[in-house]
Write a protein that holds these residues in place. Sequence first.
Motif, short mmCIF file in Angstrom:
data_model
loop_
_atom_site.label_atom_id
_atom_site.label_comp_id
_atom_site.label_asym_id
_atom_site.label_seq_id
_atom_site.Cartn_x
_atom_site.Cartn_y
_atom_site.Cartn_z
N MET A 147 1.20 -1.54 0.08
CA MET A 147 0.07 0.41 -0.05
C MET A 147 0.71 1.51 -0.07
SD MET A 147 -2.69 0.66 0.21
CE MET A 147 -4.26 1.86 0.21
N LYS A 148 1.64 1.09 1.12
CA LYS A 148 2.80 2.89 1.13
C LYS A 148 3.80 2.44 -0.45
CE LYS A 148 6.40 3.82 4.04
NZ LYS A 148 6.94 3.08 5.01
N THR A 149 3.78 1.44 -1.13
CA THR A 149 3.79 1.71 -2.60
C THR A 149 3.59 2.40 -4.00
OG1 THR A 149 5.50 -0.40 -2.46
CG2 THR A 149 5.48 0.23 -4.46
N ILE A 150 2.28 2.21 -3.32
CA ILE A 150 1.37 2.73 -4.36
C ILE A 150 0.74 4.23 -4.01
CG2 ILE A 150 -1.78 1.91 -5.00
CD1 ILE A 150 -1.39 -0.81 -5.09
N TYR A 151 1.01 4.31 -2.80
CA TYR A 151 0.92 5.73 -2.56
C TYR A 151 1.67 6.62 -2.74
CZ TYR A 151 0.27 9.68 0.66
OH TYR A 151 0.30 10.96 1.34
N ILE A 152 3.42 6.19 -2.81
CA ILE A 152 4.32 6.66 -3.50
C ILE A 152 4.12 6.71 -4.83
CG2 ILE A 152 7.21 6.55 -3.01
CD1 ILE A 152 7.05 5.06 -0.98
N LEU A 153 3.77 5.98 -5.66
CA LEU A 153 3.64 6.41 -6.84
C LEU A 153 2.75 6.76 -6.98
CD1 LEU A 153 4.27 2.25 -8.11
CD2 LEU A 153 5.30 4.40 -8.25
N PHE A 154 1.22 7.16 -6.73
CA PHE A 154 0.53 8.41 -6.87
C PHE A 154 0.73 9.39 -6.87
CE2 PHE A 154 -3.13 10.75 -4.89
CZ PHE A 154 -3.85 10.51 -6.14
N LEU A 155 1.74 9.57 -5.74
CA LEU A 155 2.22 10.79 -5.10
C LEU A 155 2.88 11.62 -6.60
CD1 LEU A 155 2.71 10.77 -1.03
CD2 LEU A 155 0.75 12.33 -2.50
N ILE A 156 4.39 10.28 -6.80
CA ILE A 156 4.73 10.91 -7.75
C ILE A 156 4.38 11.53 -9.02
CG2 ILE A 156 6.56 10.28 -9.55
CD1 ILE A 156 8.01 8.42 -7.61
N PHE A 157 3.08 10.09 -8.91
CA PHE A 157 2.29 10.55 -10.26
C PHE A 157 1.87 11.95 -10.28
CE2 PHE A 157 -1.77 10.97 -12.64
CZ PHE A 157 -1.15 10.84 -14.07
N LEU A 158 1.21 12.84 -9.08
CA LEU A 158 0.73 13.73 -9.04
C LEU A 158 1.40 14.49 -9.21
CD1 LEU A 158 -2.60 14.54 -8.29
CD2 LEU A 158 -1.71 15.05 -5.81
N PHE A 159 2.61 14.53 -8.73
CA PHE A 159 3.55 15.86 -8.36
C PHE A 159 3.83 15.68 -9.82
CE2 PHE A 159 8.54 16.78 -8.79
CZ PHE A 159 8.21 18.04 -8.27
N ASN A 160 5.12 14.91 -11.19
CA ASN A 160 5.04 15.13 -12.19
C ASN A 160 3.77 15.74 -12.75
OD1 ASN A 160 7.60 14.28 -12.25
ND2 ASN A 160 6.89 12.03 -12.18
N PHE A 161 2.26 15.90 -13.10
CA PHE A 161 1.39 15.68 -13.76
C PHE A 161 0.81 17.16 -13.48
CE2 PHE A 161 -3.51 16.57 -13.87
CZ PHE A 161 -3.41 16.88 -15.08
N ALA A 162 1.09 18.16 -11.73
CA ALA A 162 0.86 19.71 -11.83
C ALA A 162 2.65 20.07 -11.92
CB ALA A 162 0.87 19.25 -10.11
N ASN A 163 2.88 19.67 -12.16
CA ASN A 163 4.67 20.60 -12.34
C ASN A 163 5.05 20.05 -14.06
OD1 ASN A 163 4.92 21.42 -9.70
ND2 ASN A 163 5.71 19.74 -8.83
N GLY A 164 5.20 19.14 -14.24
CA GLY A 164 4.86 19.25 -15.36
C GLY A 164 4.82 19.98 -16.74
N GLN A 165 5.58 20.72 -18.05
CA GLN A 165 5.14 21.82 -18.97
C GLN A 165 4.99 21.07 -20.47
OE1 GLN A 165 8.97 24.23 -18.58
NE2 GLN A 165 8.08 25.08 -16.45
#
Length: 128
Positions: free
Chosen positions: A1-19
């Motif tokens: 569960m912790k791995t899924i949560y970390i992957l979700f945060l990475i995806f969310l960070f990349n989506f929010a900061n992508g250009q």
Amino acid sequence: MKTIYILFLIFLFNFANGQELKSHSFIKKESNIVDKTQETKITITDSEIILKNYANNNTKDLIRRIERSETKAYNGINSIWYYCIAVEKDIFRGEYRKSIFIYDKLGKTLIFADFPSEVDVTWTKFLL
């Protein structure tokens, strides 16, 4: 569960900061056709092309110095391409304006492409 949560945060960070960069090229074109009713005397020599009474509301000669010429196809017909530069600087840009003349012997036309700026192209077709 912790791995899924970390992957979700990475995806969310990349989506929010992508250009996303977009590039559009734009060329503004104008075209004119000059026929036999609007008489313009055109002189082509080895070093220059002169359009009599063409500039400044048909009161001044347009003179272009030929930098090079070559024979290549235009609309499937071998034509002579003249790559030219103005003899006077453009008063607005402070540079010499570039032009291309395409002489089609078969169709008896001279096509004049003038480049007032990097995005503007003015085409004039002379019927000879």
